[in-house]
Write a protein that holds these residues in place. Structure first.
Motif, mmCIF file in Angstrom:
data_model
loop_
_atom_site.group_PDB
_atom_site.id
_atom_site.type_symbol
_atom_site.label_atom_id
_atom_site.label_comp_id
_atom_site.label_asym_id
_atom_site.label_seq_id
_atom_site.Cartn_x
_atom_site.Cartn_y
_atom_site.Cartn_z
ATOM 1 N N THR A 63 0.906 -1.334 0.003
ATOM 2 C CA THR A 63 -0.194 -0.023 -0.245
ATOM 3 C C THR A 63 0.795 1.051 0.223
ATOM 4 O O THR A 63 0.536 2.100 -1.195
ATOM 5 N N GLU A 64 1.840 1.290 0.751
ATOM 6 C CA GLU A 64 2.815 2.308 0.993
ATOM 7 C C GLU A 64 3.755 2.575 -0.768
ATOM 8 O O GLU A 64 3.396 4.345 -1.105
ATOM 9 N N SER A 65 3.972 1.250 -1.405
ATOM 10 C CA SER A 65 4.966 1.605 -2.507
ATOM 11 C C SER A 65 3.713 2.044 -3.754
ATOM 12 O O SER A 65 4.632 3.180 -4.369
ATOM 13 N N ALA A 66 2.528 1.651 -3.496
ATOM 14 C CA ALA A 66 2.149 2.251 -4.320
ATOM 15 C C ALA A 66 1.412 4.144 -3.726
ATOM 16 O O ALA A 66 0.671 4.104 -5.560
ATOM 17 N N VAL A 67 1.244 4.406 -3.190
ATOM 18 C CA VAL A 67 0.980 5.035 -2.864
ATOM 19 C C VAL A 67 1.975 6.114 -2.880
ATOM 20 O O VAL A 67 2.179 7.177 -3.686
ATOM 21 N N ALA A 69 3.860 5.856 -5.198
ATOM 22 C CA ALA A 69 4.504 5.743 -7.186
ATOM 23 C C ALA A 69 3.358 6.381 -7.823
ATOM 24 O O ALA A 69 3.354 6.856 -8.855
ATOM 25 N N GLY A 70 2.012 7.422 -7.252
ATOM 26 C CA GLY A 70 1.119 7.565 -7.212
ATOM 27 C C GLY A 70 -0.050 7.839 -6.954
ATOM 28 O O GLY A 70 -1.243 7.928 -7.523
ATOM 29 N N ALA A 71 -0.016 6.487 -6.978
ATOM 30 C CA ALA A 71 -1.931 6.221 -6.014
ATOM 31 C C ALA A 71 -2.752 6.564 -5.206
ATOM 32 O O ALA A 71 -2.143 7.274 -4.494
ATOM 33 N N THR A 72 -3.964 6.504 -5.633
ATOM 34 C CA THR A 72 -4.714 7.202 -4.216
ATOM 35 C C THR A 72 -5.071 5.602 -3.373
ATOM 36 O O THR A 72 -6.268 5.002 -3.954
ATOM 37 N N SER A 73 -5.328 6.117 -2.313
ATOM 38 C CA SER A 73 -5.890 4.988 -1.098
ATOM 39 C C SER A 73 -7.125 5.384 -0.979
ATOM 40 O O SER A 73 -7.578 6.664 -0.701
ATOM 41 N N LEU A 74 -8.057 4.380 -1.348
ATOM 42 C CA LEU A 74 -9.662 4.318 -1.465
ATOM 43 C C LEU A 74 -9.890 3.571 0.686
ATOM 44 O O LEU A 74 -10.427 4.323 0.463
ATOM 45 N N LYS A 75 -9.603 3.048 0.267
ATOM 46 C CA LYS A 75 -9.778 2.621 2.108
ATOM 47 C C LYS A 75 -8.065 1.880 2.836
ATOM 48 O O LYS A 75 -7.417 1.048 2.240
ATOM 49 N N VAL A 87 -7.556 -1.127 -0.069
ATOM 50 C CA VAL A 87 -7.648 -0.795 -1.756
ATOM 51 C C VAL A 87 -7.073 -0.004 -2.462
ATOM 52 O O VAL A 87 -7.163 1.779 -1.563
ATOM 53 N N VAL A 88 -6.177 0.662 -3.285
ATOM 54 C CA VAL A 88 -5.463 1.554 -3.758
ATOM 55 C C VAL A 88 -6.380 2.386 -5.196
ATOM 56 O O VAL A 88 -6.665 0.983 -5.734
ATOM 57 N N GLN A 89 -6.240 3.408 -5.699
ATOM 58 C CA GLN A 89 -6.759 2.993 -7.517
ATOM 59 C C GLN A 89 -5.415 3.927 -8.411
ATOM 60 O O GLN A 89 -4.784 5.080 -7.886
ATOM 61 N N ALA A 178 -14.174 -1.916 -3.201
ATOM 62 C CA ALA A 178 -13.382 -1.626 -3.387
ATOM 63 C C ALA A 178 -13.733 0.124 -3.052
ATOM 64 O O ALA A 178 -12.742 0.817 -3.167
ATOM 65 N N GLY A 179 -15.119 0.399 -2.923
ATOM 66 C CA GLY A 179 -14.690 1.624 -1.346
ATOM 67 C C GLY A 179 -15.149 2.703 -2.851
ATOM 68 O O GLY A 179 -14.805 3.939 -2.342
#
Length: 218
Positions: A63-67, A69-75, A87-89, A178-179
């Motif tokens: 989750t941390e690496s996704a955010v 890298a530019g992802a949005t945290s959905l949950k 969940v990330v987008q 998915a939120g």
């Protein structure tokens, strides 16, 4: 046996999407193929991609690496009835769920991927199940009209993280997981590959014949 052999995401910028998947999850074109597309799409695209991992620390790490890298945290990472997840987008709009069945802290993150799952949100789970059985897919698990999981091909077309497991879930329920709001229009922005040739399922998800070798992003 027919099975899901490849997942191709249609994105506006293939170079950026490739960089995101590598940085966020350590996934390459063997796992997630990419294709350039500007097809109109709004809201929920009707599917999620999931990464199952061994422990809660792995959920947090991905989750941390996704955010980062530019992802949005959905949950945010949290315990649930089924385990622990988030969940990330992604910047390209794809929704990713990070999950483990374990609720207990069991050491540091290993960033091990146990399974990749493509979950399609469908109008009628039973009808879609019957459609896919007619296309040659074999059912691995089935819980009435709530959830269906199809068997992966174990003959060598994909092993480990090289192949996604295909599953079906009610579209409203998947959006809730998915939120995001359930509404969405336009392209799904995903193409699925198999040895069964080209077809479109009852919910508009497109399938095409695919080779086992992963193509370069275009």
């Amino acid at each position: 046996m027919t099975s899901l052999a490849s997942v191709t995401l249609e994105v506006a910028d293939t170079t950026a999407a490739e960089r995101f998947h590598d940085t966020a999850f350590g996934l390459g074109l063997q796992e997630v193929r990419l294709r350039s597309s500007e097809a109109p799409t709004t809201g929920f695209r009707g599917f999620t991609l999931s990464i199952t991992v061994p422990r809660p620390a792995d959920v947090r790490s991905f989750t941390e690496s996704a955010v980062a890298a530019g992802a949005t945290s959905l949950k945010a990472p949290e315990k649930s009835l089924w385990g622990y997840g988030s969940v990330v987008q992604a910047p390209d709009g794809t929704i990713w769920k990070l999950a483990t069945s374990s609720k207990k802290e069991a050491g540091p993150a290993t960033r091990t991927i146990e399974q990749l799952v493509l979950l399609l949100g469908v109008e009628d789970v039973k009808a879609s199940k019957q459609f896919y059985v007619g296309q040659g897919l074999a059912v691995e698990k089935s819980f009435g009209g709530k959830y269906v999981e199809f068997a992966a091909d174990k003959s060598g077309s994909g092993t480990g993280t090289d192949a996604f497991t295909l599953a079906l879930y009610k579209r409203p329920g998947l959006a809730k997981i998915a939120g995001v709001p359930v509404d969405g229009t336009g392209s799904h922005r995903i193409v699925l590959g198999s040895s069964a040739g080209s077809f479109t399922d009852p919910d508009g998800f497109a399938w095409e014949a695919t080779s086992l070798a992963a193509p370069a992003s275009s």
